[in-house]
Design a protein around this motif. Structure first.
Motif: not given
Length: 614
Positions: A538-557
């Motif tokens: 767990k980090d306190t970084g910039i985070g990820i938008p909700k629209k990108d969560l579903a594809r975050i594990f895709e290759r080259f995404y």
């Protein structure tokens, strides 16, 4: 008011027909018999009366003949003939007929009835007597007297030689004839009623042999209509009814077999439709929905009860022109995008087929709905993967080519500039090597060629070593790292090198996207739901938008492609991490909120012999 209908049963109709036939036959026979008998009795009575009158006329003819010596004056009776006539009349005194002897002048000489003595000596005016005195032989008439008694009047001329000397006048009652006919009629009516009663009884009995099997067939047909095939008709003979019963039993057995086969096919079809991965929607000839399997309900998002009776093409959002083309061709397919609200839309391929009957033509439409969302995702990922690989290779190759051309153009003669160009070329080459290495590694994981080499691993020691490896980067950005290990978590059987690769990737990403003075927390605990090791970063970084969560594990995404590339990432780290965790039989998921931080958690299942030791 409900209208009453008579003769609703065949038995009543047959019995009625039999009774009417017997009644008509008896009436015809009775009328013919009565008429014939009445004519016979009347003729016999007439002949008998005429014979008696003729005998009486012959008997008294000599008595009425005039004496040859003297001629009596008219109206002056002779005492001797009158005495003879009275003796003759005594023979008819007990008869119901009244007989009168009349002389040639029409004077009544004698009467057989006591109440007719007053007429003796008087002149008669009966027309029949007048005709008889004129020599006419056939003088008879029947009439009904004032006392309602049928009578017959007969007058016979009395001839002596060729001369009419008088007449015999007979008034005979015919009541005996009609009394006899009345008794005969009563006998005929009684016989008719008895015959009708016997006919009705026999009709009921005989028609029962016909109607009872028909009633049994009717009951059996009703039972069959209700689904009961346990009964069997009894064949009572080899006549038409027996043949009908035998044929009905044969038909019932064949129908039972057909229905059983139909039920089996129906159950098979229902099972197939219920377990199909594709949705199926069927319509009638008017295009109204009559059937929808569960998979179609899931794809459309509506229950079958809600859609039955509605239009198929309206439900799928297909225009009328396109629907007409499909119906004209009898088949076709199209790709639809079905909105799922907040979720990603479904991509559905719909294939239409319109079966035809020989007599009725178009019998409806069958639409097969195939969810090709995953295929579309894979196709899109493949296109993006090829594009990304091409782009990732093209960028460093372009850089290397440009710097080599610069060196070739003379930059190689400038030691300081040449050294900087060579360093850039070396960095881009290393970047390509990392990219190809990650691709090969990912390819081996996809093809199951990367074998796991599990060994007993000390989890706290493994996590401490990860923190040590990134201590320099952490110090540069003044990021604190905290390691929390739950009591009881110690040694686990796992592939240390591959799990280190996962942890390195997660910690490296946390450092990259966490600003200075931030923090990173690594936790290890035993899962509350199962005996599995659960590790999170767990980090306190910039985070990820909700629209990108579903594809975050895709290759080259990449969420921010330019920034990620500048940081040296290949876009394959999380994909490799997911494949490594899947190879261990675990799961990995990510939770993030924009500008709040990110938490990546993976679980590693532990078997009984590999259970976490305390």
């Amino acid at each position: 008011m409900k209208k009453i209908r008579l003769f609703q049963s065949i038995q009543a109709k047959l019995v009625t027909i039999y009774v009417l036939l017997i009644l008509i036959a008896m009436q015809l026979i009775g009328v013919y018999f009565v008429r014939t008998l009445e004519s016979y009795f009347t003729n016999e009575f007439l002949v008998s009366t005429d014979t008696q009158a003729s005998l009486l006329a012959n008997f008294v003819a000599e008595s009425l003949a005039p004496a040859p010596s003297t001629e009596p004056k008219p109206g002056t009776p002779d005492e001797k003939p009158n005495a003879d006539l009275n003796e003759v009349m005594n023979l008819f005194a007990l008869s119901s007929s009244e007989v009168q002897i009349i002389d040639a002048s029409g004077i009544v000489l004698a009467s057989s009835q006591p109440n007719g003595q007053a007429l003796v000596g008087q002149k008669t005016t009966q027309i029949e007597v007048i005709h008889a005195l004129q020599g006419i032989k056939d003088n008879q008439r029947m009439f009904t007297d004032i006392d309602n008694i049928r009578k017959m009047v007969l007058a016979k001329p009395i001839a002596y030689g060729s001369k009419v000397v008088g007449a015999v006048y007979v008034v005979a009652k015919m009541q005996t004839i009609y009394d006899t006919m009345s008794r005969i009629n009563n006998i005929l009516i009684s016989g008719t009623l008895i015959a009708l009663g016997l006919t009705a009884v026999l009709g009921v009995v005989l028609t029962g042999t016909i109607t009872k099997p028909i009633q049994e067939i009717t009951r059996q047909a009703t039972a069959i209509a209700e689904g009961n095939f346990s009964w069997k008709l009894r064949v009572r003979g080899q006549d038409e009814i027996g043949q009908l019963s035998h044929t009905f039993n044969f038909m019932m057995s064949r129908l039972r077999e057909a229905l059983s086969l139909h039920e089996e096919e129906k159950e098979k079809l229902a099972s197939i439709l219920a377990n199909m991965n594709d949705g199926v929607i069927a319509t009638n000839e008017k295009g109204h929905i009559i059937l929808m399997n569960p998979r179609a309900e899931q794809i459309i998002g509506r229950k079958e009860q809600e859609t039955v009776g509605s239009g198929l093409f309206e439900l799928l959002g297909i225009s009328e022109d396109e629907a007409d083309r499909y119906q004209e061709r009898g088949s076709g397919s199209t790709l639809l995008e079905i909105d799922q609200g907040d979720e990603e839309p479904l991509h559905v391929r719909v294939t239409f087929t319109s079966p035809h009957h020989r007599e009725d033509g178009l019998s409806g439409t069958i639409a097969v709905l195939q969810d090709v969302t995953e295929q579309e995702k894979l196709e899109r990922s493949r296109r993006e993967f090829v594009a990304n690989v091409s782009h990732e290779l093209r960028t460093p190759l372009t850089t290397i080519k440009s710097y080599l051309e610069a060196l070739d153009d003379g930059a190689v003669d400038d030691p300081q500039l040449a050294h900087r160009f060579i360093n850039v070329t070396r960095n881009e080459t290393e970047r390509m090597i990392r990219l190809v290495t990650d691709l090969l590694h990912l390819s081996r994981l996809d093809s199951k060629q990367a074998m796991l080499s599990k060994e007993e691993t000390n989890v706290p020691e493994m996590l401490e070593e990860v923190a040590d490896r990134f201590s320099f980067q952490l110090q540069q950005k003044d990021i604190e790292i905290d390691i929390a290990i739950e009591d009881g978590v110690s040694h686990v059987m796992l592939d240390r090198d591959k799990i280190d690769q996962v942890l390195d990737n997660l910690v490296s990403n946390a450092i990259k996207y966490t600003p200075e003075h931030g923090s990173i927390r690594i936790e290890a605990r035993q899962s509350a739901k199962s005996s599995a090791l659960e590790v999170s970063v767990k980090d306190t970084g910039i985070g990820i938008p909700k629209k990108d969560l579903a594809r975050i594990f895709e290759r080259f995404y990449r969420v921010d492609k330019a920034r990620s590339r500048n940081m040296g990432g290949t876009g394959l780290g999380l994909s490799i991490a997911r494949e490594i965790i899947k190879a261990h039989g675990g799961t990995i998921y990510l939770e993030s909120e924009l500008n709040q931080g990110t938490k990546v958690t993976f679980t590693l299942p532990v078997k009984d012999e590999e259970r976490v030791a305390g």
